[in-house]
Design a protein around this motif. Structure first.
Motif, PDB file in Angstrom:
ATOM      1  N   GLY A   1       8.578   5.391  51.664  1.00  0.00           N
ATOM      2  CA  GLY A   1       7.152   5.611  51.426  1.00  0.00           C
ATOM      3  C   GLY A   1       6.297   4.480  51.956  1.00  0.00           C
ATOM      4  O   GLY A   1       5.229   4.697  52.535  1.00  0.00           O
ATOM      5  N   LEU A   2       6.774   3.250  51.785  1.00  0.00           N
ATOM      6  CA  LEU A   2       6.039   2.092  52.306  1.00  0.00           C
ATOM      7  C   LEU A   2       6.090   2.046  53.825  1.00  0.00           C
ATOM      8  O   LEU A   2       5.101   1.688  54.485  1.00  0.00           O
ATOM      9  N   LEU A   3       7.237   2.421  54.404  1.00  0.00           N
ATOM     10  CA  LEU A   3       7.378   2.407  55.861  1.00  0.00           C
ATOM     11  C   LEU A   3       6.454   3.429  56.511  1.00  0.00           C
ATOM     12  O   LEU A   3       5.875   3.174  57.574  1.00  0.00           O
TER      13      LEU A   3
ATOM     14  N   ALA B   1       9.716   8.776  53.144  1.00  0.00           N
ATOM     15  CA  ALA B   1       8.663   8.717  54.164  1.00  0.00           C
ATOM     16  C   ALA B   1       8.009  10.079  54.351  1.00  0.00           C
ATOM     17  O   ALA B   1       6.775  10.180  54.470  1.00  0.00           O
ATOM     18  N   TYR B   2       8.810  11.138  54.376  1.00  0.00           N
ATOM     19  CA  TYR B   2       8.261  12.474  54.599  1.00  0.00           C
ATOM     20  C   TYR B   2       7.463  12.979  53.403  1.00  0.00           C
ATOM     21  O   TYR B   2       6.547  13.791  53.568  1.00  0.00           O
ATOM     22  N   VAL B   3       7.791  12.528  52.208  1.00  0.00           N
ATOM     23  CA  VAL B   3       6.974  12.890  51.041  1.00  0.00           C
ATOM     24  C   VAL B   3       5.549  12.398  51.249  1.00  0.00           C
ATOM     25  O   VAL B   3       4.576  13.140  51.061  1.00  0.00           O
ATOM     26  N   VAL B   4       5.424  11.136  51.671  1.00  0.00           N
ATOM     27  CA  VAL B   4       4.093  10.577  51.946  1.00  0.00           C
ATOM     28  C   VAL B   4       3.428  11.321  53.095  1.00  0.00           C
ATOM     29  O   VAL B   4       2.254  11.707  53.020  1.00  0.00           O
ATOM     30  N   GLY B   5       4.175  11.555  54.186  1.00  0.00           N
ATOM     31  CA  GLY B   5       3.615  12.214  55.371  1.00  0.00           C
ATOM     32  C   GLY B   5       3.176  13.639  55.097  1.00  0.00           C
ATOM     33  O   GLY B   5       2.084  14.054  55.520  1.00  0.00           O
TER      34      GLY B   5
ATOM     35  N   PHE C   1      -1.687  -5.161  52.172  1.00  0.00           N
ATOM     36  CA  PHE C   1      -0.495  -4.323  52.243  1.00  0.00           C
ATOM     37  C   PHE C   1       0.760  -5.192  52.173  1.00  0.00           C
ATOM     38  O   PHE C   1       1.757  -4.815  51.539  1.00  0.00           O
ATOM     39  N   TYR C   2       0.722  -6.369  52.798  1.00  0.00           N
ATOM     40  CA  TYR C   2       1.859  -7.289  52.749  1.00  0.00           C
ATOM     41  C   TYR C   2       2.165  -7.682  51.309  1.00  0.00           C
ATOM     42  O   TYR C   2       3.333  -7.669  50.881  1.00  0.00           O
ATOM     43  N   TYR C   3       1.138  -8.026  50.560  1.00  0.00           N
ATOM     44  CA  TYR C   3       1.362  -8.453  49.176  1.00  0.00           C
ATOM     45  C   TYR C   3       1.821  -7.299  48.292  1.00  0.00           C
ATOM     46  O   TYR C   3       2.566  -7.511  47.324  1.00  0.00           O
TER      47      TYR C   3
END
Length: 326
Positions: free
Chosen positions: A237-239, A68-72, A173-175
């Motif tokens: 990353g998705l979260l 998650a932090y990589v994306v952020g 995004f769901y798919y």
């Protein structure tokens, strides 16, 4: 056939869910089930450790948080037009999902490689505690990063950009989440059914006999630990994209415990069970939280009943226990 029918029915239901939600006016459930799919990826990755390798890790949330932090962090540097690093070349950060999501997987896998290489030198309770210790060290490290919000976390102003997709649209995004979950499940099924998976299960049942055959179980377990860490990083990353927010709380040991509960509810060692476990856990959290803030009081007895009366979790109860031959 019963197991195949249940998995196929679940897949059809997940594929048709956005259309069903639109017809019934429940568009909120599209976002909710996107969260379920993301947590399912993390739970399936943990099931690789718990159900097939016998590795009880209380630090799995660390890899979710790192992803998650990589994306952020990449979003932060891209929006601020501030270089992420200048050596050996200048890099400004990125909002491109083709960049940040693979990097979330790779960097989480690298963290898992280092942590696993050290943790797997221990066994039993020592392994549980050392994975917990590493996760808490990473948690407090990100709490100390004031530049990225410290304990308050880091907000993203949008989701990642992917060619041909608008991830700002909840349905698309769901798919994306559903497709990545299906891909990760396919990969895990192939891994478990391969010779590599046979070694993992053999080491879980009787590691001493495996060593007598000349098999280096340490390297196999380390590879499994890295794969599980990579899957958790993908979920992280998705979260980060789903909530458009990251915080050190994603690395806390309580999330590791919740993922473990999802695996136990769904069925440890089933791969598909953790998907059901994630859905049941999050649905109970969502519904019971509207009644009382102490919703975990009800989760405890429910988990106890599942563990006592359903050895393979809810999925094993529905699909039927597999019979052992020989």
């Amino acid at each position: 056939m019963r197991k195949i029918l249940i998995v196929a029915s679940g897949a059809v239901l997940l594929i048709l869910l956005p259309q069903i939600a639109a017809l019934t006016g429940g568009e909120y459930y599209i976002s909710f089930f996107s969260r379920v799919l993301i947590y399912a990826i993390a739970a399936v990755s943990l099931d690789l450790l718990l159900g097939f390798s016998g590795m009880v890790s209380l630090g799995h949330a660390a890899f979710v948080g790192v992803g998650a932090y990589v994306v952020g962090i990449f979003f932060y540097h891209s929006s601020e037009m501030e270089p992420l690093f200048t050596w050996p070349f200048l890099f400004q950060g990125s909002e491109n999902g083709l960049v940040v999501l693979p990097l979330a997987v790779i960097i989480s896998a690298l963290f898992a490689l280092v942590i696993g290489a050290l943790s797997l030198r221990t066994k039993g309770m020592h392994f549980i505690m050392i994975t917990l210790a590493f996760a808490q060290m990473i948690y407090y490290f990100f709490v100390s990063l004031e530049k990225y919000g410290g304990d308050d976390g880091l907000s993203l102003y949008s989701r990642s950009a992917l060619p041909g997709l608008d991830l700002g649209d909840d349905v698309q995004f769901y798919y994306l989440c559903l497709g990545l979950l299906a891909l990760f499940l396919f990969l895990c099924v192939r891994i478990v059914g391969s010779r590599f998976g046979l070694v993992l299960r053999g080491g879980c049942d009787n590691e001493r006999r495996l060593k007598a055959l000349g098999v280096n179980s340490y390297m196999y377990k380390l590879a499994c630990f890295v794969i599980a860490g990579a899957g958790a990083g993908l979920a992280g990353g998705l979260l980060a994209n789903q909530t458009e927010y990251v915080s050190p709380g994603l690395m806390h040991w309580t999330l590791s415990g919740e993922l473990m509960v999802m695996v136990l509810i769904g069925g440890m060692g089933t791969l598909f069970g953790p998907v059901l476990g994630a859905a049941v856990f999050l649905f109970m959290e969502e519904s019971l939280a509207m009644v009382t803030e102490h919703w975990m009081i009800y989760m405890g007895p429910f988990l106890l009943l599942v563990v006592v009366f359903a050895k393979k979790g809810l999925f094993g109860l529905i699909a039927g226990e597999e019979k052992k031959h020989g």
